[in-house]
Design an enzyme around this catalytic site. Structure first.
Site, PDB file in Angstrom:
ATOM      1  N   PRO A  10       5.663   0.070 -23.444  1.00 55.01           N
ATOM      2  CA  PRO A  10       6.014  -0.759 -22.292  1.00 55.01           C
ATOM      3  C   PRO A  10       4.847  -1.021 -21.345  1.00 55.01           C
ATOM      4  CG  PRO A  10       6.953   1.437 -22.056  1.00 55.01           C
ATOM      5  CD  PRO A  10       6.378   1.351 -23.433  1.00 55.01           C
ATOM      6  N   ASN A  11       4.863  -2.216 -20.800  1.00 50.97           N
ATOM      7  CA  ASN A  11       3.924  -2.717 -19.801  1.00 50.97           C
ATOM      8  C   ASN A  11       2.540  -3.033 -20.351  1.00 50.97           C
ATOM      9  OD1 ASN A  11       5.780  -2.635 -17.573  1.00 50.97           O
ATOM     10  ND2 ASN A  11       5.545  -0.419 -17.617  1.00 50.97           N
ATOM     11  N   ARG A  18      -2.753  -5.975 -15.023  1.00 54.46           N
ATOM     12  CA  ARG A  18      -2.117  -4.776 -14.465  1.00 54.46           C
ATOM     13  C   ARG A  18      -3.168  -3.712 -14.172  1.00 54.46           C
ATOM     14  NH1 ARG A  18       0.796  -0.123 -17.766  1.00 54.46           N
ATOM     15  NH2 ARG A  18       1.479   1.140 -16.020  1.00 54.46           N
ATOM     16  N   TYR A  23      -6.817   0.298 -16.226  1.00 47.23           N
ATOM     17  CA  TYR A  23      -6.569  -0.041 -17.628  1.00 47.23           C
ATOM     18  C   TYR A  23      -7.565  -1.035 -18.217  1.00 47.23           C
ATOM     19  CZ  TYR A  23      -2.161   2.295 -16.691  1.00 47.23           C
ATOM     20  OH  TYR A  23      -1.215   3.220 -16.347  1.00 47.23           O
ATOM     21  N   ASN A  75       0.419   3.661 -28.927  1.00 46.19           N
ATOM     22  CA  ASN A  75       0.253   3.897 -27.499  1.00 46.19           C
ATOM     23  C   ASN A  75       1.662   3.814 -26.922  1.00 46.19           C
ATOM     24  OD1 ASN A  75      -0.140   3.892 -24.760  1.00 46.19           O
ATOM     25  ND2 ASN A  75      -1.914   2.534 -24.818  1.00 46.19           N
ATOM     26  N   ALA A  78       4.369   4.625 -21.062  1.00 44.98           N
ATOM     27  CA  ALA A  78       5.225   5.494 -20.246  1.00 44.98           C
ATOM     28  C   ALA A  78       6.185   6.329 -21.087  1.00 44.98           C
ATOM     29  CB  ALA A  78       6.010   4.668 -19.238  1.00 44.98           C
ATOM     30  N   HIS A  81       5.833  10.310 -22.085  1.00 42.45           N
ATOM     31  CA  HIS A  81       6.317  11.438 -21.290  1.00 42.45           C
ATOM     32  C   HIS A  81       7.831  11.560 -21.270  1.00 42.45           C
ATOM     33  CE1 HIS A  81       2.280  10.474 -20.044  1.00 42.45           C
ATOM     34  NE2 HIS A  81       2.723   9.348 -19.551  1.00 42.45           N
ATOM     35  N   ASP A  88      11.233  11.298 -32.346  1.00 43.07           N
ATOM     36  CA  ASP A  88      12.012  11.637 -33.526  1.00 43.07           C
ATOM     37  C   ASP A  88      11.854  10.579 -34.615  1.00 43.07           C
ATOM     38  OD1 ASP A  88      12.840  13.944 -32.270  1.00 43.07           O
ATOM     39  OD2 ASP A  88      14.895  13.244 -31.905  1.00 43.07           O
ATOM     40  N   GLU A  99      -2.270   9.028 -31.621  1.00 42.42           N
ATOM     41  CA  GLU A  99      -1.810   8.658 -30.278  1.00 42.42           C
ATOM     42  C   GLU A  99      -3.002   8.081 -29.515  1.00 42.42           C
ATOM     43  OE1 GLU A  99       0.060  10.860 -26.320  1.00 42.42           O
ATOM     44  OE2 GLU A  99      -0.070  11.967 -28.205  1.00 42.42           O
ATOM     45  N   HIS A 101      -4.414   6.158 -25.817  1.00 43.91           N
ATOM     46  CA  HIS A 101      -4.205   5.809 -24.408  1.00 43.91           C
ATOM     47  C   HIS A 101      -5.469   5.188 -23.848  1.00 43.91           C
ATOM     48  CE1 HIS A 101      -0.399   7.907 -24.237  1.00 43.91           C
ATOM     49  NE2 HIS A 101      -0.978   8.917 -24.887  1.00 43.91           N
ATOM     50  N   LEU A 102      -5.302   4.171 -23.039  1.00 46.91           N
ATOM     51  CA  LEU A 102      -6.436   3.520 -22.393  1.00 46.91           C
ATOM     52  C   LEU A 102      -7.065   4.432 -21.343  1.00 46.91           C
ATOM     53  CD1 LEU A 102      -4.615   0.132 -22.016  1.00 46.91           C
ATOM     54  CD2 LEU A 102      -6.672   0.468 -23.378  1.00 46.91           C
ATOM     55  N   SER A 103      -6.210   5.041 -20.535  1.00 45.85           N
ATOM     56  CA  SER A 103      -6.694   5.974 -19.511  1.00 45.85           C
ATOM     57  C   SER A 103      -6.576   7.396 -20.058  1.00 45.85           C
ATOM     58  CB  SER A 103      -5.871   5.825 -18.221  1.00 45.85           C
ATOM     59  OG  SER A 103      -4.535   6.236 -18.437  1.00 45.85           O
ATOM     60  N   ARG A 108      -4.768  12.349 -14.713  1.00 45.42           N
ATOM     61  CA  ARG A 108      -3.873  11.591 -13.831  1.00 45.42           C
ATOM     62  C   ARG A 108      -2.786  12.496 -13.262  1.00 45.42           C
ATOM     63  NH1 ARG A 108      -2.318   6.091 -16.432  1.00 45.42           N
ATOM     64  NH2 ARG A 108      -1.578   5.832 -14.302  1.00 45.42           N
ATOM     65  N   ARG A 112       2.185  12.944 -16.167  1.00 45.27           N
ATOM     66  CA  ARG A 112       1.582  12.231 -17.307  1.00 45.27           C
ATOM     67  C   ARG A 112       0.890  13.184 -18.288  1.00 45.27           C
ATOM     68  NH1 ARG A 112       1.816   6.731 -16.270  1.00 45.27           N
ATOM     69  NH2 ARG A 112       1.865   6.198 -14.051  1.00 45.27           N
TER      70      ARG A 112
END
Length: 161
Positions: A10-11, A18, A23, A75, A78, A81, A88, A99, A101-103, A108, A112
Site C-alpha cells: 500500500p501507498n 509521497r 522515500y 515490499n 505498512a 507490521h 501466511d 523483503e 524497503h526503501l527506507s 524509524r 516499524r
C-alpha cells in the site's frame, strides 16, 4: 529464463510525490522499468504487482505458487507490521522471497521495527531508496537455480531436441 515477481504494498503507488525526503523521487513506474531492464539483461522475465488492498496482495501471492514465479521480491509497506494474512500466504507458496524497503525501518518509529516477513525471507534489503529493489533483484538472480526448468532426474536436452 526465470520468472521473478515483484509485489508492492500500500501507498507505493504514490512514490515520487509521497514524502520524497524519506522515500525518494523515483516513481513506482520508474522503479518497475528499471527492474524490468535489469531482469531482461540477466535473461529473466519480471512481473510486477501493486495494490493498496490486503486481499488483492494475498491473492497475488497465492497465484505465484502456480504461475511459474521462481522468486518474489516483496515490499509489504505498512503491511510489514500488521499482516498475518499476507505472511501466511507467502509462507504457503514455497516460493523464495526477499523483503524490500526503501527506507530503513530499524531507524524509524518503534512500531516499524517489527516485520512479519523477515523470518520467511532469504534476506532483507532496506534503506537504499530505489536501489534497495535493484540490490534485491541482483541477490534473487544470484540465487536462482542454474537450470530452473530441467528436472533433476532427466538429462539436459540440446537446443532443437
Amino acid at each position: 529464463m526465470a520468472q521473478i515477481l515483484v509485489i508492492h504494498g500500500p501507498n507505493l503507488n504514490l512514490l515520487g510525490s509521497r514524502e520524497p525526503t524519506l522515500y525518494g523521487r523515483h516513481t513506482l513506474a520508474e522503479i518497475d522499468a528499471m527492474l524490468g531492464d535489469q531482469a531482461r539483461q540477466a535473461g529473466h522475465v519480471l512481473r510486477t504487482f501493486q495494490s493498496n488492498a490486503e486481499h488483492e496482495l494475498v491473492e497475488r501471492v497465492q497465484a505465484a505458487a502456480s504461475d511459474g514465479s521462481e522468486f518474489i521480491l516483496i515490499n509489504p509497506a505498512a503491511f510489514t507490521h500488521t499482516s498475518v494474512a499476507l505472511r501466511d500466504a507467502l509462507a504457503a507458496t514455497g516460493v523464495p522471497c526477499i523483503e524490500v524497503h526503501l527506507s530503513n525501518p530499524q531507524a524509524r518509529e518503534a512500531f516499524r521495527r517489527q516485520s512479519y516477513f523477515s523470518d520467511l525471507a532469504v534476506g532483507v534489503v532496506a534503506g537504499f531508496g530505489a536501489d534497495s529493489y535493484r540490490y534485491a533483484l541482483d541477490a534473487a538472480i544470484q540465487r536462482l537455480p542454474t537450470h530452473p526448468h530441467i528436472q533433476p532426474d532427466l538429462p539436459p536436452r540440446a537446443v532443437g531436441d
